[in-house]
Design an enzyme around this catalytic site. Structure first.
Site, mmCIF file in Angstrom:
data_model
loop_
_atom_site.group_PDB
_atom_site.id
_atom_site.type_symbol
_atom_site.label_atom_id
_atom_site.label_comp_id
_atom_site.label_asym_id
_atom_site.label_seq_id
_atom_site.Cartn_x
_atom_site.Cartn_y
_atom_site.Cartn_z
ATOM 1 N N HIS A 179 0.869 -1.187 0.000
ATOM 2 C CA HIS A 179 0.000 0.000 0.000
ATOM 3 C C HIS A 179 0.905 1.236 0.000
ATOM 4 C CE1 HIS A 179 -3.774 -1.939 2.091
ATOM 5 N NE2 HIS A 179 -4.066 -1.667 0.836
ATOM 6 N N CYS A 273 -2.352 3.096 9.001
ATOM 7 C CA CYS A 273 -3.325 2.106 8.522
ATOM 8 C C CYS A 273 -4.565 2.070 9.406
ATOM 9 C CB CYS A 273 -2.724 0.703 8.529
ATOM 10 S SG CYS A 273 -1.391 0.456 7.387
HETATM 11 N N1 ARG Z 1 -3.790 -7.017 6.546
HETATM 12 C C1 ARG Z 1 -4.209 -5.814 5.885
HETATM 13 C C2 ARG Z 1 -4.139 -6.007 4.371
HETATM 14 O O1 ARG Z 1 -3.255 -6.667 3.902
HETATM 15 C C3 ARG Z 1 -3.383 -4.655 6.313
HETATM 16 C C4 ARG Z 1 -3.865 -3.343 5.789
HETATM 17 C C5 ARG Z 1 -2.980 -2.198 6.158
HETATM 18 N N2 ARG Z 1 -3.577 -0.975 5.800
HETATM 19 C C6 ARG Z 1 -2.945 0.040 5.201
HETATM 20 N N3 ARG Z 1 -3.581 1.171 5.053
HETATM 21 N N4 ARG Z 1 -1.752 -0.084 4.713
HETATM 22 O O2 ARG Z 1 -4.961 -5.513 3.633
#
Ligand code: ARG
Length: 280
Positions: A179, A273
């Protein structure tokens, strides 16, 4: 950077502004599936510790004067704690996320119900694959949007149309930084920090062109989730492990506030996150 430029940047007066944030308590948080390289289903999450760390993060925001709303967590959606992924909110308009993985798809409607109840002017669910502020970060009048693992480039076009703002596409190339908000932090309307290794060469050139004064963060601090930080323009709430980055922030006149997010990191996330900004 010349010595005089460095001094000028350190002495820049940083002005914090109050933010409106949305968070989701980690009531049902656990690691039962793996959709990014950080998630190991053999690793045990300490549920009480996760809740204590999340509560400390929420309280930290409130102490800084931010308004924090919380949404009711839904059983069976362990990653719902990562509120940043719920959508993109700006100027009374909400583009609700359309998740990549089946495991998270139920979060879209859950967050949508919350947005619908809040009286936003327009609430629309994205038709393209879009993981909200996880991949879409506003910097002043533009949006930076990541693609490569989750949010699609077609989603960038949809964002452009929906918000009527310039959207700059950035290609993510390292699966550990799946991300955009794991690879780049927005510190104020003109300043960003990022880990160049997370981006394609052409995206590094774009970033360099847009932000010649950016803070460049090293791989070890990026792996410590240093870039998954929430800044109000002065205070930067950030994982407590990336110490070199904390020093870089101080050198530039920001105030790093370290938080322990060891449990959320087991699912591949940290402070940012867990936080969605409801931008005015
Ligand atoms: N386990 C989640 C995923 O892989 C973590 C999300 C993290 N969120 C972020 N905004 N980076 O989607």
């Amino acid at each position: 950077m010349s010595a005089s430029t460095a001094t000028a940047l350190r002495d820049t007066v940083r002005i914090p502004t109050k933010r409106h944030l949305l968070m989701c308590p980690p009531t049902h948080f656990e690691v039962t599936y793996s959709i990014n390289p950080w998630m190991d289903t053999d690793v045990v999450v300490d549920a009480d510790l996760a809740m204590a760390q999340w509560s400390a993060l929420r309280d930290c925001y409130r102490r800084l004067g931010h308004h924090v709303d919380t949404i009711q967590p839904v059983p069976g959606l362990p990653d719902m704690v990562f509120a940043a992924n719920a959508g993109v909110v700006r100027a009374g308009r909400v583009l609700v996320a359309n998740f990549t993985h089946a495991e998270r798809r139920g979060e879209g409607p859950a967050y949508r119900r919350w947005f619908d109840d809040q009286g936003f002017g327009t609430v629309t669910t994205a038709t393209e694959q879009n993981e909200g502020e996880g991949d879409v970060l506003s910097v002043g009048d533009i949006m930076l949007a990541g693609t490569g693992f989750r949010t699609s480039s077609a989603a960038h076009e949809e964002l452009r149309r929906f918000f009527d703002v310039p959207v700059v596409t950035l290609d993510l190339v390292d699966p550990r930084f799946y991300h955009l908000d794991t690879a780049l932090a927005v510190l104020d309307d003109r300043t960003v920090a990022y880990f160049p290794g997370a981006f394609s060469d052409s995206s590094v050139s774009v970033l360099n062109e847009l932000f010649p004064d950016a803070i460049l963060v090293d791989e070890s601090d990026a792996c410590g989730f240093g870039l998954n930080a929430m800044s109000d323009g002065y205070n930067v709430v950030v994982s407590n492990t990336p110490v070199a980055f904390h020093e870089q922030l101080r050198e530039r006149g920001f105030n790093p506030i370290g938080v322990d997010t060891s449990e959320l990191i087991k699912a591949g996330g940290s402070a940012k996150c867990a936080t969605l900004e409801l931008r005015p």
